[in-house]
Design a protein around this motif. Structure first.
Motif, short mmCIF file in Angstrom:
data_model
loop_
_atom_site.label_atom_id
_atom_site.label_comp_id
_atom_site.label_asym_id
_atom_site.label_seq_id
_atom_site.Cartn_x
_atom_site.Cartn_y
_atom_site.Cartn_z
N ARG A 160 -71.05 -43.34 -9.38
CA ARG A 160 -69.63 -43.41 -8.99
C ARG A 160 -69.50 -43.88 -7.55
N VAL A 161 -70.44 -43.46 -6.69
CA VAL A 161 -70.42 -43.94 -5.30
C VAL A 161 -70.62 -45.45 -5.28
N ALA A 162 -71.58 -45.93 -6.07
CA ALA A 162 -71.84 -47.37 -6.10
C ALA A 162 -70.61 -48.13 -6.58
N LYS A 163 -69.87 -47.54 -7.53
CA LYS A 163 -68.68 -48.20 -8.06
C LYS A 163 -67.60 -48.36 -6.99
N LEU A 164 -67.55 -47.44 -6.02
CA LEU A 164 -66.58 -47.57 -4.92
C LEU A 164 -66.79 -48.87 -4.15
N PHE A 165 -68.03 -49.37 -4.16
CA PHE A 165 -68.34 -50.60 -3.43
C PHE A 165 -68.30 -51.82 -4.35
N THR A 166 -68.88 -51.72 -5.56
CA THR A 166 -68.92 -52.89 -6.44
C THR A 166 -67.52 -53.30 -6.89
N ASP A 167 -66.61 -52.34 -7.03
CA ASP A 167 -65.25 -52.68 -7.46
C ASP A 167 -64.47 -53.45 -6.40
N GLN A 168 -64.98 -53.48 -5.17
CA GLN A 168 -64.29 -54.22 -4.11
C GLN A 168 -64.58 -55.72 -4.17
N GLY A 169 -65.68 -56.10 -4.82
CA GLY A 169 -66.10 -57.50 -4.77
C GLY A 169 -66.99 -57.72 -3.56
N GLY A 170 -66.83 -58.83 -2.87
CA GLY A 170 -67.66 -59.15 -1.71
C GLY A 170 -67.43 -58.17 -0.56
N LEU A 171 -68.51 -57.80 0.12
CA LEU A 171 -68.44 -56.82 1.20
C LEU A 171 -68.91 -57.46 2.51
N GLU A 172 -68.15 -57.20 3.58
CA GLU A 172 -68.57 -57.65 4.91
C GLU A 172 -69.74 -56.80 5.39
N ARG A 173 -70.45 -57.31 6.41
CA ARG A 173 -71.62 -56.59 6.91
C ARG A 173 -71.33 -55.71 8.12
N SER A 174 -70.22 -55.93 8.81
CA SER A 174 -69.97 -55.16 10.03
C SER A 174 -68.52 -54.71 10.09
N THR A 175 -68.30 -53.54 10.68
CA THR A 175 -66.99 -52.89 10.67
C THR A 175 -65.92 -53.68 11.40
#
Length: 348
Positions: A200-215
């Motif tokens: 479920r934690v992984a889904k919080l990220f995969t459901d966003q699509g592409g992820l940036e590397r820095s805040t």
């Protein structure tokens, strides 16, 4: 006993020597110090007052900004005098990638969510947002994870005319393998969901699509694109305060604190004597500590941060002086094990 004439000669010589030394010190160029820092601190190190404060101590900084976990490789750290990731947990891999001569913890900042008052109202309607004791907003992590677990979309919230987008209710984050803020957020979610909740934690990220590397990247898009970018953006409290001070927040902006949140202790990892000087100055120099507070960081000097909060309150933004709902710092071994397992899931 020295005769008066000889004494005059000695005093004159000492005065000349002092003048020469003073001239040489004043005329000498500052020593160049190279550091790699988390992107969230790029604006702090770009502040001319910060650069001037270091130059008064004979140091001229050259700064490269990267994700806090992305910098933890020998190649990324090569040629730098210090690394300055956003958390003590991210400092561990940095020190393992290159041996440290010293570590320093000059200030911290809690994880928070940059959002908008219209979005907070919708989350309050769903039972996921509430007011804290200081008048600030709180995002209840358990209630939020429940909404995300049910794949609730914004356009499914009754009466929603503020943001009726066909998008899941999700906090926009960076990639936890490269960014300290996303790693901390993953830890908070994993702690709540338990050992069987990592999918479920992984889904919080995969459901966003592409992820940036820095805040720094998603927060900059929050500032410039507002709701057209995302309704909920993971950030550090300091980023929001810094933007409020600079007058760059979008219309209707507000901040929510995760409950529980995680206080990220920004940690200098020094590799050289010059790097140690930077860490020492950030920790002890009153001017630099005051400037850090102006940029929204919580230093060990409560009075500096209280002044910043008073200024924000005068402008209509109430933020808490204390963080009663902060989670304890993660165990480093368990933290890295969780991130390794999460990274494997995100690569599948």
């Amino acid at each position: 006993m020295m005769r008066p004439r000889n004494m005059v000669i000695v005093v004159t010589v000492l005065a000349l020597l002092g003048a020469v030394v003073g001239y040489l010190l004043a005329g000498s160029d500052p020593a160049t110090v190279r550091g790699v820092v988390g992107t969230e601190k790029a604006t702090f190190f770009a502040d001319p007052r910060v650069r001037e404060a270091f130059e008064k101590h004979g140091l001229r900084l050259e700064i490269e900004a990267r994700g806090s976990r992305e910098m933890a490789t020998a190649d990324a750290l090569a040629g730098h005098d210090f690394g300055f990731p956003a958390s003590a947990q991210a400092a561990g891999p940095v020190a393992r990638a290159r041996p440290a001569s010293g570590t320093y913890e000059p200030f911290g900042s809690p994880l928070a969510v940059a959002t908008f008052t219209s979005i907070v109202d919708l989350l309050a309607q769903e039972g996921a947002a509430r007011r804290g004791g200081a008048g600030h907003w709180v995002l209840d992590l358990a209630a939020y994870l429940d909404l995300a677990g049910r794949d609730l979309r914004w356009d499914q919230i009754a009466g929603n005319v503020a943001y009726p987008a066909r998008r899941d209710v999700l906090v926009t984050t960076t990639h936890p393998s490269y960014s300290g803020s996303a790693a901390g957020y993953a830890w908070l979610a994993a702690t709540h969901l338990g050992p069987d909740g990592l999918d479920r934690v992984a889904k919080l990220f995969t459901d966003q699509g592409g992820l940036e590397r820095s805040t720094g990247d998603p927060f900059e898009r929050y500032l410039t694109q507002g709701l057209n970018f995302a309704p909920l953006v993971l950030a550090y409290e300091a980023q929001y305060i810094g933007a409020a001070a600079a007058g760059t927040l979008p219309d209707g902006a507000t901040l929510m604190y995760l409950s529980p949140t995680l206080l990220s202790t920004h940690t200098v990892v020094a590799f050289t004597e010059r790097g140690d000087e930077v860490g020492e100055l950030l920790t002890t120099d009153p001017t630099l500590r005051s400037l850090a507070a102006e940029h929204g960081y919580r230093t060990g000097t409560a009075a500096d941060f209280a002044t910043v909060l008073d200024r924000l309150a005068g402008a209509g933004t109430s933020l808490p002086a204390q963080l009663p709902e902060a989670a304890p710092p993660p165990d480093p071994v368990a933290f890295e094990a969780m991130l390794t397992a999460l990274d494997q899931r995100l690569r599948q």
